[in-house]
Design an enzyme around this catalytic site. Structure first.
Site, PDB file in Angstrom:
ATOM      1  CB  SER A 154      -0.860  -0.004   1.150  1.00  0.00           C
ATOM      2  OG  SER A 154      -0.099   0.150   2.482  1.00  0.00           O
ATOM      3  CE  LYS A 155      -2.192   6.572  -2.508  1.00  0.00           C
ATOM      4  NZ  LYS A 155      -2.991   7.342  -2.483  1.00  0.00           N
ATOM      5  NE  ARG A 156       0.355   0.806   6.010  1.00  0.00           N
ATOM      6  CZ  ARG A 156       0.941  -0.454   6.225  1.00  0.00           C
ATOM      7  NH1 ARG A 156       2.275  -0.537   6.856  1.00  0.00           N
ATOM      8  NH2 ARG A 156       0.592  -1.671   5.907  1.00  0.00           N
TER       9      ARG A 156
END
Ligand code: GLU
Length: 459
Positions: free
Chosen positions: A239-241
């Site tokens: 994910s963007k994390r």
């Protein structure tokens, strides 16, 4: 003929996981002289946007994943879906369900209380009475009531689902007449002649439902390949994390599409111990049956390594063209090719290359403080001043090297006595490619100017 497709829902940008799915479908079709189709699943009119569709097309263009024929938009096919809903109703394979919202909630609550799986109880399956007033019905499919649904998945092997565990008479059209996801996918895959569906295994649980629909509609079931997800280095779904997930973000960060595709093809697939795959290699070796069963891990260093490889090896013309977007026009420079060839050996991204190029093309506006403190002093300034005196014409890198060696010898000096100070004078910092190549790019007269500038600098 093999016909594959990529069927994104345009809800934002194209995710790199989506690009990997697209690539696998593309390769399988192209390697077999088949067709690769693009279908935009934009039935959710509230969440879908034209920009998102454009973003997908832009990412495809950047990666040169060309699809066959026109793009299919599900939003333009509602009449077609309605026809097939009607057909199933007429054939008694689907039915109208008049259950109200309250009734549905009541059913859910009682199932929950009994710790049962929430599931429609077929109350309108064989209904023949008078429908309740004021309720627009949904349309449900008559799904099998027992038995097994078996998927012969090209990656996961045989996957069996017990009907009791996963199916009910699910909805194929909502009360406003709009078709549901599983229904549109089946109609489209069948009518578009899709033979092989390679997609994320987050869709595996939809597949039994889709098989029920293929059978009800009398369509041939395609071959499925459910690809395991990409995880971040912490083992959680990417994910963007974990960093950028938008394909076009990679372009902005200075990655080459060749590197990104090479990176993605290996996330979940391998061919011996090979790491470098051009599109031609992929076309030669890729086979969806060899896709790994287990999930893969995103590894940023690997992507950087691949990007360095393609920066080192792609033709000058191509890189010079891509570098325009990063503000450096190598072709407008007298020594552009030399500069690019020298920088490509040490750049992980095109942004790094642009920064290093600018540091050489433009006279330094300031000097790196640490480098200055370490290498600039009265002694090195004196050496620079002396060196400037022998620069009277432009030379190539090799001749600058000879000239420098002679200078060092005559003055009883070592290269280290000059090189770092000269680098700082030329580029503002003590990191640069071969100092002789930098001299050739900058030329003698500009080198003298830059040395004079450094000597004038008050610190
Ligand atoms: N539209 C679906 C998605 O974006 C893909 C459907 C499919 O590949 O069958 O997840």
């Amino acid at each position: 003929m093999i016909v594959t497709r990529f069927a994104p829902s345009p809800t934002g940008y194209l995710h790199i996981g989506g690009l990997r799915t697209a690539l696998y479908n593309y390769l399988y079709a192209r390697a077999n002289n088949g067709k690769f189709l693009l279908r935009i699943e934009d039935t959710d009119l509230k969440r879908n946007s034209e920009e998102a569709t454009q973003a997908i097309k832009e990412a495809f263009a950047w990666c040169k994943l060309d699809h066959d024929g026109e793009v299919t938009y599900q939003s333009k096919r509602f009449d077609l879906y309605k026809e097939y809903v009607k057909k199933l109703l007429e054939e008694g394979k689907a039915y109208k369900c008049y259950m109200s919202k309250d009734e549905l909630e009541e059913l859910r609550a009682s199932q929950e209380a009994r710790k049962e799986r929430p599931k429609y109880d077929n109350r309108y399956r064989d209904f023949t009475g008078t429908p309740p007033a004021g309720i627009e019905p949904v349309i449900r499919i008559k799904a099998p009531l027992s038995g097994e649904i078996v998927i012969h998945d090209g990656i996961k092997g045989e996957v069996k689902f017990k009907v009791e565990d996963i199916l009910d008479d699910f909805i194929i059209a909502r009360s406003d007449g709009t078709p549901t996801y599983n229904f549109t996918v089946v109609i489209d895959d069948a009518l578009m002649g899709v033979t092989d569906v390679i997609r994320g295994d987050d869709h595996l649980s939809n597949t039994p439902k889709q098989i029920v629909l293929y059978e009800a509609l009398g369509f041939k079931v395609p071959k499925f390949y459910h690809v395991a997800m990409i995880n971040g280095e912490d083992g959680k779904k990417l994910s963007k994390r974990h960093g950028a997930t938008d394909v076009m973000e990679y372009k902005k960060m200075g990655y080459l599409p060749e590197a990104l595709l090479n990176f993605l093809v290996r996330l979940g697939w391998s061919h011996g111990d090979d790491e470098i795959f051009t599109i031609e290699d992929m076309l030669k070796y890729f086979n969806p049956n060899d896709i790994n069963k287990s999930s893969s891990t995103y590894n940023a260093q690997k992507l950087d390594w691949l990007n360095s490889h393609y920066i080192k090896t792609l033709p000058y013309e191509r890189l010079a063209h891509d570098m325009l977007e990063f503000g450096v026009d190598f072709k407008a420079l007298v020594k552009g090719e030399l500069l690019l060839n020298s920088l490509r050996e040490r750049s992980k991204t095109l942004i790094e290359m642009a920064n290093s190029a600018n540091a050489i093309i433009n006279a330094p506006k300031s000097y790196d403080e640490k480098a200055w403190a370490k290498f600039i002093n009265e002694n090195s300034k004196e050496i620079l001043a002396k060196f400037a005196q022998i620069l009277d014409r432009d030379l190539d890198a090799k001749s600058y090297e000879e000239l420098t060696n002679k200078f060092l010898e005559q003055n009883g000096l070592k290269l280290k006595d000059l090189a770092q100070a000269l680098r700082i004078a030329l580029t503002g910092s003590s990191v640069s490619p071969s100092i002789f190549e930098v001299l050739e790019v900058v030329g003698s007269s500009e080198t003298k100017n830059r040395i004079q500038n450094l000597l004038k600098e008050e610190k």
